[in-house]
Every structure is written in C-alpha cells, then in structure tokens.
Design an enzyme around this catalytic site. Structure first.
Site, PDB file in Angstrom:
ATOM      1  CG  ASP A 202      -2.144   0.962   0.960  1.00  0.00           C
ATOM      2  OD1 ASP A 202      -2.719   1.090  -0.021  1.00  0.00           O
ATOM      3  OD2 ASP A 202      -2.478   1.435   2.233  1.00  0.00           O
ATOM      4  CB  SER A 226      -6.712   2.721  -0.561  1.00  0.00           C
ATOM      5  OG  SER A 226      -5.321   3.048  -0.374  1.00  0.00           O
ATOM      6  CD  GLN A 276      -4.133   1.531  -3.385  1.00  0.00           C
ATOM      7  OE1 GLN A 276      -3.357   2.350  -3.834  1.00  0.00           O
ATOM      8  NE2 GLN A 276      -4.175   0.987  -2.204  1.00  0.00           N
TER       9      GLN A 276
END
Length: 288
Positions: A202, A226, A276
């Site tokens: 991440d 996110s 993502q």
C-alpha cells in the site's frame, strides 16, 4: 543493529501477528503512521494473517479488498473470518474488519494447493540495480521538518529508479520503478513474508496516479484515499531480498485514479501483481 530511527521492521512484524479471541475471530493492534487514520497496508496484512490462520497446507494466490471506512489508529481492530469454501484444490475466505462494531474493511482471499502448470510472464523492465541507488528512507528523514511530510520509520528500505522518490516520480509520466527490501534477515516463514508484502503493497502505488498532473503529496487541495486493493501472488519470494515494484497508472477520471504494479525479484521473475483504485479529489481553495 537495526536503525530504529529509520526502520521499524520488528515492530511491524509484531503488529501483523494477531491475537486469537474466538473461533475464526482475531484482534490486531493499530499504530500511528502520521495520520489519525489506520494505514491501509496494516489492515491488508492483518486480514491476510487472519485468513491464513484458518487454512492448512495452501498458500494465498489472490486477495481482493474494499476499504469501507477509515480506521482509528488509537483502537484495535477485530477480524472475523468466514470459511466460504474448502474444495479439492482451492479454499476461499472472507474477512471483515470491525472497529466499534462498524465494518471498516472487507476482503476475499483465495488459497491454492501448490501445483505445476503452464508458465509465462511479462518481462521485467530495464531498471537500475538497487545497489546503485540511494535509500529513499534516508532522504525522507534528512528532509523531515522542511515543510514536507513528517518522517515515520518504515519496515523496509525503498530505492527509487527515477528523479523523484516513492511519493513522486517524473511529473508528466504515469509510472515509476521502486526497489524494496527488509533491512534485516527474516525467518523462513512463508506467511510472515506474505503478510509483510501485503503491508508494504500500500506504499506509493496510488500516488503514481498523481504524477501526470503535477500534483504532489502534501498539496493542500488534495484528498486521497484507497478505495480497493487487489494482490495476485504468482511465485515464491522473500521480503529480505530486493523486489522491484514497476508501477503505472493507466487511467484517472471521475475523481479516482487506477494503478497497477508488477513486482519482480532480482532474477527477473514476476512474483506478484497489484491493482488499486483510489480517491484523488482536488478541492478548490475557498477565497478568504
């Protein structure tokens, strides 16, 4: 000795090791990352740990997650695992993360018994070797307090093969290459390497979608978060060996940015792929 002013590897490994509080129920602690919200990588890694604890003899091959609400770093997180299916080769688990009785995150993870099969991969890009690059982590610490993001220790080293760093690559170009590796030798525990990978996955991926627009982290107009996160595990890897994250952002629209990363070891093997999508909203400044 590990420089704890730069790296917090052992702290993060403890963070990813959950307490079992009931049948298929686990509790993880949170930690401060410079924001009141829980770092998304923490929830990814802890959820993967919880799911893996309910599966015998199979490794994760895919993870698909949704971030529902921001977590509070001052509170622990409870994880409930649903055993969706155990087949002859595959197992499916659904994990829901809770804080104060509210769902903040949900993920579905598929596990597979190891087997041989057809094999091909996208070739590794031509990137500078990590040994020839400066540590981005040291650069962050040296520049802390100069109007940039406050420095927080990280569990791995980052080395960027471009003119910027993990937070920013070449403006106008929707891609960057970043090497990463734990600064200490880690135990021969496959689950430990997988959960640490999920945590690290991440870092920096969504920020790639800002590069074509010349927007940098810390821009007061920027609202970034996110929305979802996927990982496909292709081949075995170790987090204490160099991995290249080849990141790109093929699209931004509707206040959202989409990003991918192909992850390679130094032998050129594609070990994982990431995807993502996140919120990248620019808010106009109000006139005083």
């Amino acid at each position: 000795m590990l420089d704890t002013t730069l790296y917090n590897t052992e702290e993060i490994l403890r963070l990813l090791d959950l307490e079992e509080i009931g049948e298929d129920r686990f509790r993880g602690q949170s930690h401060f990352m410079g924001s009141p919200n829980v770092f998304g990588g923490q929830v990814l890694g802890q959820s993967l740990h919880a799911a893996t604890a309910t599966v015998d003899g199979r490794r994760p091959h895919s993870l698909h997650s949704l971030f529902i609400l921001p977590g509070n770093h001052r509170l622990p997180i409870d994880y409930e695992v649903e055993r969706v299916r155990d087949g002859g080769t595959f197992s499916t688990r659904r994990v829901v993360a809770y804080q104060e009785g509210k769902r903040i995150f949900v993920t579905s993870i598929s596990f597979q018994t190891a087997e041989e099969g057809l094999s091909h991969q996208k070739a590794m890009p031509d990137a500078k070797p990590p040994e020839s690059l400066a540590s981005t982590v040291k650069t962050w610490k040296e520049s802390a307090g100069n109007g940039k993001r406050p420095f927080m220790p990280v569990p791995v080293d980052f080395r960027a093969d471009h003119g910027g760093d993990l937070y920013s690559g070449h403006e106008g170009k929707p891609g960057k290459y970043v090497w990463t590796k734990a600064p200490i030798t880690l135990p021969d525990d496959v689950q430990l390497h997988e959960t640490l990978f999920a945590y690290v996955s991440d870092y920096g991926l969504l920020w790639t979608s800002l590069q074509p627009h010349g927007v940098r982290m810390g821009d007061p107009r920027l609202q970034i978060a996110s929305l979802d996160h996927s990982i496909w595990f292709h081949r075995p890897f170790r987090m204490d060996e160099w991995l290249l994250f080849a990141m790109e952002s093929p699209n931004a629209s509707g206040g959202r940015g989409l990003c991918f990363a192909h992850v390679y070891n130094q032998q050129g093997e594609l070990v994982a792929t990431l995807a993502q999508e996140g919120l990248i909203r620019l808010r106009e400044k109000k006139n005083p």
